[in-house]
Design an enzyme around this catalytic site. Structure first.
Site, PDB file in Angstrom:
ATOM      1  N   HIS A 116       0.799  -1.235   0.000  1.00  0.00           N
ATOM      2  CA  HIS A 116       0.000   0.000   0.000  1.00  0.00           C
ATOM      3  C   HIS A 116       0.825   1.275   0.000  1.00  0.00           C
ATOM      4  CE1 HIS A 116       1.024   0.131   4.247  1.00  0.00           C
ATOM      5  NE2 HIS A 116       0.551   1.355   4.299  1.00  0.00           N
TER       6      HIS A 116
HETATM    7  N1  UDP Z   1      -4.372  -4.931   8.469  1.00  0.00           N
HETATM    8  C1  UDP Z   1      -5.675  -5.371   8.557  1.00  0.00           C
HETATM    9  N2  UDP Z   1      -6.293  -5.793   7.400  1.00  0.00           N
HETATM   10  C2  UDP Z   1      -5.672  -5.804   6.188  1.00  0.00           C
HETATM   11  C3  UDP Z   1      -4.329  -5.356   6.124  1.00  0.00           C
HETATM   12  C4  UDP Z   1      -3.711  -4.907   7.279  1.00  0.00           C
HETATM   13  O1  UDP Z   1      -6.259  -5.393   9.639  1.00  0.00           O
HETATM   14  O2  UDP Z   1      -6.298  -6.184   5.195  1.00  0.00           O
HETATM   15  C5  UDP Z   1      -3.724  -4.460   9.701  1.00  0.00           C
HETATM   16  C6  UDP Z   1      -2.411  -5.139   9.999  1.00  0.00           C
HETATM   17  O3  UDP Z   1      -2.631  -6.346  10.704  1.00  0.00           O
HETATM   18  C7  UDP Z   1      -1.687  -4.099  10.844  1.00  0.00           C
HETATM   19  C8  UDP Z   1      -2.180  -2.795  10.253  1.00  0.00           C
HETATM   20  O4  UDP Z   1      -3.378  -3.093   9.537  1.00  0.00           O
HETATM   21  O5  UDP Z   1      -2.088  -4.166  12.193  1.00  0.00           O
HETATM   22  C9  UDP Z   1      -1.142  -2.230   9.334  1.00  0.00           C
HETATM   23  O6  UDP Z   1      -1.665  -1.187   8.646  1.00  0.00           O
HETATM   24  P1  UDP Z   1      -1.082  -0.639   7.277  1.00  0.00           P
HETATM   25  O7  UDP Z   1      -0.287  -1.701   6.624  1.00  0.00           O
HETATM   26  O8  UDP Z   1      -2.237  -0.066   6.536  1.00  0.00           O
HETATM   27  O9  UDP Z   1      -0.177   0.587   7.744  1.00  0.00           O
HETATM   28  P2  UDP Z   1       1.324   0.710   8.252  1.00  0.00           P
HETATM   29  O10 UDP Z   1       1.525  -0.257   9.381  1.00  0.00           O
HETATM   30  O11 UDP Z   1       2.216   0.462   7.089  1.00  0.00           O
HETATM   31  O12 UDP Z   1       1.410   2.120   8.718  1.00  0.00           O
END
Ligand code: UDP
Length: 353
Positions: A206
């Site tokens: 993403h």
């Molecule tokens: N997550 C979720 N469903 C999904 C993909 C990710 O619940 O389909 C959760 C994942 O387990 C983690 C969080 O979203 O706890 C991560 O978010 P994201 O990857 O959007 O953001 P980042 O961590 O890169 O800031």
């Protein structure tokens, strides 16, 4: 004491869930008012987390999303300022590195309301990432910096941020991983029907640096296509839009599903063979659930997991992804090291406030 918590994006809902629960459980004298900026607004990027994780209903929903970084951040600052003037909190609590985090920190600090930043001190040292800009600025505005690791504390020290306002709390996402592990459930998606538990790779993509760069996106999808395993890909709305616009077909072994709720995500992480991701949170969760991780970026903020061999940074070329897959499958993920605390970070955040 009154705390205004500002959230807006998926990972912040998960982080806020554990801290809000600790606040409600241990400190009835604290009133928490949750503000949802609206940065993530799809049902499966927002509502599902409030429904599943017992997060308090937002006291304010700003409905700001879908614009550019400048539009969103500007509109958020304007509305958060109005709301802080009427709520008059003792603290503004922000999480992570999104536009909502920075907007909350800017609005509060100019009103002389102290800002507490959970997940402070992380650095990718890549200023092309909007997240890096948001986290650096928020750290420099915060009055209380709750860092997930000693390394993060060292990052702050090298920018002159030191003293008792920096506290090593551990990672609230580790608390979440431990708390929700028992409640995890297999997603119902049809795309998983023919997939054996324990015999699939889990992938998330993403980050703008990948979704908005055709060559990088193509490299990742080519790499996934070459893997001798089914790949479950819960697809972020931004990635779906970019892949569609670029007209890139999904490879046959890649099973695309809608974004899942956290409890289903935990199940996928606990039952896959390997994780491939450009997410910050998912890199750590792979480790919390004992799975090797291949990071589809050129750097990471979570360097501790690379140092212990649980995570490998591979970039986005198809050849590098294939090579890392072969090597990481052979790898035992260490179980006896935990750089991100003891699973009690939320208690430490509450105590620090
Ligand atoms: N997550 C979720 N469903 C999904 C993909 C990710 O619940 O389909 C959760 C994942 O387990 C983690 C969080 O979203 O706890 C991560 O978010 P994201 O990857 O959007 O953001 P980042 O961590 O890169 O800031």
């Amino acid at each position: 004491m009154k705390v205004v918590t500002i959230v807006g994006a998926r990972p912040q809902f998960i982080k806020a869930a554990v801290v809000s629960r600790a606040l409600a459980r241990d400190r009835q004298d604290v009133q928490e008012v949750l503000v949802h900026t609206g940065q993530h607004y799809d049902a499966n990027m927002s509502d599902v987390f409030f429904d599943e994780l017992d997060i308090p209903r937002p006291g304010h929903h700003l409905g700001i999303g879908g614009g550019s970084h400048g539009q969103n951040t500007g509109r958020m600052i304007e509305q958060i300022e109005v709301l802080l003037l009427s709520e008059k909190p003792d603290w503004v609590l922000v999480y992570g590195d999104t536009d909502s985090t920075l907007a909350g920190a800017l609005a509060a600090s100019k009103l002389h309301i102290p800002v507490a930043h959970v997940e402070a001190g992380l650095r990718s040292y890549n200023r092309r990432m909007p997240e890096e800009i948001n986290r650096v600025l928020t750290d420099h505005l915060a009055s209380l910096l709750l860092v997930p690791s000693e390394r993060a504390s060292g990052n702050l020290r090298s920018e002159g941020i030191t003293g008792p306002k920096v506290q090593v709390a551990g990672d609230v996402m580790y608390d979440a991983a431990l708390y929700y592990r028992e409640k995890a459930r297999r997603p119902k998606a049809e795309a998983l029907d023919a997939v054996e538990d324990g015999d699939f790779a889990l992938c998330t993509i993403h980050r703008a640096e990948n979704t908005d760069d055709h060559a990088r996106l193509q490299g990742i999808l080519d790499g996934l296509a070459a893997l001798p395993i089914a790949v479950i890909l819960p697809l972020h709305p931004r990635t779906r839009a970019r892949v569609a616009a670029a007209g890139i077909p999904f490879p046959g072994n890649v099973r695309v599903i809608d974004p899942v709720g956290y409890l289903e995500m935990v199940w996928l992480e606990a039952n896959c063979r390997v994780v491939l991701t450009d997410s910050g949170g998912v890199q750590k969760e792979a480790y919390f659930h004992g799975k090797p991780c291949i990071t589809l970026r050129d750097e990471t903020e979570w360097v501790e997991l690379v140092d212990i061999g649980a995570n490998r940074i591979v970039g986005t070329s198809s050849a590098a992804i294939q090579q890392a897959y072969a090597e990481m499958l052979e790898r035992e993920v260490p179980k006896d090291v935990q750089p991100y605390g003891k699973g009690r970070a939320a208690d430490l955040v509450v105590a620090a406030l």
